[in-house]
Every structure is written in C-alpha cells, then in structure tokens.
Design a protein around this motif. Sequence first.
Motif, short mmCIF file in Angstrom:
data_model
loop_
_atom_site.label_atom_id
_atom_site.label_comp_id
_atom_site.label_asym_id
_atom_site.label_seq_id
_atom_site.Cartn_x
_atom_site.Cartn_y
_atom_site.Cartn_z
N ALA A 181 18.90 12.43 16.03
CA ALA A 181 18.18 11.26 15.54
C ALA A 181 17.15 11.64 14.48
O ALA A 181 17.07 11.00 13.42
N LEU A 182 16.39 12.69 14.73
CA LEU A 182 15.37 13.13 13.77
C LEU A 182 16.01 13.60 12.46
O LEU A 182 15.51 13.31 11.37
N ASN A 183 17.11 14.33 12.58
CA ASN A 183 17.80 14.81 11.38
C ASN A 183 18.34 13.64 10.56
O ASN A 183 18.23 13.63 9.33
N THR A 184 18.89 12.64 11.24
CA THR A 184 19.41 11.45 10.54
C THR A 184 18.29 10.69 9.85
O THR A 184 18.42 10.29 8.68
N ILE A 185 17.19 10.49 10.56
CA ILE A 185 16.04 9.77 9.98
C ILE A 185 15.49 10.51 8.77
O ILE A 185 15.16 9.90 7.75
N THR A 186 15.41 11.83 8.87
CA THR A 186 14.90 12.63 7.76
C THR A 186 15.81 12.53 6.54
O THR A 186 15.32 12.40 5.40
N GLN A 187 17.11 12.58 6.76
CA GLN A 187 18.05 12.46 5.64
C GLN A 187 17.94 11.11 4.96
O GLN A 187 17.95 11.01 3.72
N ILE A 188 17.82 10.05 5.75
CA ILE A 188 17.66 8.70 5.20
C ILE A 188 16.37 8.61 4.40
O ILE A 188 16.33 8.04 3.30
N TYR A 189 15.31 9.17 4.95
CA TYR A 189 14.00 9.16 4.27
C TYR A 189 14.08 9.85 2.91
O TYR A 189 13.58 9.33 1.90
N ILE A 190 14.72 11.03 2.86
CA ILE A 190 14.81 11.78 1.60
C ILE A 190 15.65 11.01 0.58
O ILE A 190 15.30 10.93 -0.61
N ILE A 191 16.76 10.43 1.03
CA ILE A 191 17.62 9.67 0.12
C ILE A 191 16.88 8.48 -0.46
O ILE A 191 16.92 8.23 -1.68
N LEU A 192 16.17 7.74 0.39
CA LEU A 192 15.42 6.57 -0.08
C LEU A 192 14.28 6.98 -1.01
O LEU A 192 14.04 6.33 -2.03
N ALA A 193 13.59 8.08 -0.67
CA ALA A 193 12.47 8.53 -1.51
C ALA A 193 12.95 8.98 -2.88
O ALA A 193 12.25 8.80 -3.88
N CYS A 194 14.15 9.56 -2.93
CA CYS A 194 14.70 10.03 -4.21
C CYS A 194 15.27 8.89 -5.05
O CYS A 194 15.61 9.11 -6.22
N ARG A 195 15.40 7.72 -4.46
CA ARG A 195 15.96 6.58 -5.18
C ARG A 195 14.90 5.66 -5.77
O ARG A 195 15.21 4.59 -6.28
#
Length: 265
Positions: free
Chosen positions: A195-209
């Motif tokens: 769950a933490l890994n998934t949330i972190t990946q989503i966060y990075i993708i959104l922040a880079c967009r």
Amino acid sequence: MLTKLLKYEIKATGRMFLPIFLSLLVFAVINKILSVFDNQSWQIPSKISMVFYVIIMAGMFVMTLTVMIQRFYKNLLSDEGYLMYTLPVKSWKHILSKLLVSMLWMIASVIAAMISIEIISYKQGTLGKIIQGLAVFHNQVTGYLGAPAYLLILELILGGLITLASGILMVYTSIAIGHLFSRHKIIVSFGAFIALNTITQIYIILACRIPKIVHSVNIVFYNVTSNDFFRLELIFMYGLILIGIPCASYFAATNFILSKRLNLE
C-alpha cells in the motif's frame, strides 16, 4: 547517545558483513588468477571458483536486505525491545541508528561488488582510461553548463541517498504498522508495504505532472545552455524535495508508532 548506538550497531553487524566482503574479494582474485591460465586442466577449477563467486555475490545482497529487516524487528519490536526501550534514548534515535547502518552496509555491498567485478575484468591501463574518461566528462559538462560538474554529481548522490533512505524507512514503517495488530503481523506488514509503495508511486507521478514543472523540465533537458544552469538547479532541488517528503513522512510515522503506539505483545 546516538553515537553509541551507531557504534554498537556497526559492531553487531560488521562481524557478519566483513567476512563476506573479504570472501567476495578473495574469490574475485582467485578467478582473475585462474583466468590467466588457458590450459584445459584449469577450466574446471575456474568454473567452480566462478560459481562460488556468484553465490557469495548473491548471498551478500540477500543478507544485506535480511539483516536490515531483522535488526529493526528483533531489536525494537521483539522481546529485545523491552531492553532497548529501557535505555535513555528516544525512539527516533533508535530508528536513525538502524537506518544509517543499513545504508552503510548497502552502499558497502555495492562498492565491494564493483571492486570485485573490476578485479575480475581488469586489464592493464583500464584504471587510467576510467580516470581519463571522468576528467573528459567533467570538462565537457563544465564547459557546457558553465558550472563544475561535481555540483550536479553531488546532488545526484544526495538524491540517491534520500531515495535509499526512503526505501528502507518504507520497510520500517510497514513492519511498525504490522505490529499495531495482535494477529497476522507479517501479513499486515506485507500488505502495508504494498500500500505504501503504491501510494508513493502515485504521489511521484502526480507531482511530476504539475504543468509548470513538466514545462521547465522540457526546457532544461531539451534546450540546455549555460544560462539554464540556475533553472537546472531548481529542477534538481524540486526533485530532492519531491523524494524527501515521503522519506520524512515514513520516518515520522515510524517514530510515532514506536513512541505512542508500540505493541510488543
């Protein structure tokens, strides 16, 4: 007190890692010596030595990951935790000592692996060519951007260290979350990690967009001039902040659980 914790942790783990580092380098030297002989009679010893080298290399990285998890769990969340928490040390210092030593051995494992590979593949003049290539790279980057290349390299290294720390702390947080439950702690910890890994990946993708960030990155990396060095620095700083936020969040979450919600039952 943090210094004493670090010394104790390095001493406790060093007796496991130093022998395997030495074994890896010894077998690298043996493989290099055997590779010099072209005689058919040396083929079997050479292959056997290489098999042992590969096994030690794989075992080194597996042990690094295992020790990282074991030391955190055993010292802070098992029966040993009762003893550790009687010390006049705050939880964040326990976490930081485990984190720094885990990072130390992970980096040392990579360096040992690189040295062993260099020993096996070494040819006369190789080291000189590597140094010459690094010098050429530094001069090109310096001439292109108008600033020393080592500044960017240091920032990349810092980013790598923060990323490594974030990954380790994610594991720590997952284990700590698992111990909030009285049953199925391992399963909950594994689920928390996913769950933490998934949330972190989503966060990075959104922040880079973020539109302005994407636009600035495209300008910098596709049309770089010496005038863009300051803008490139801003991109690097944004990247450090971007990966630093989850790292700090994991540390804070782990510290909160160990300080306020610790369950050693």
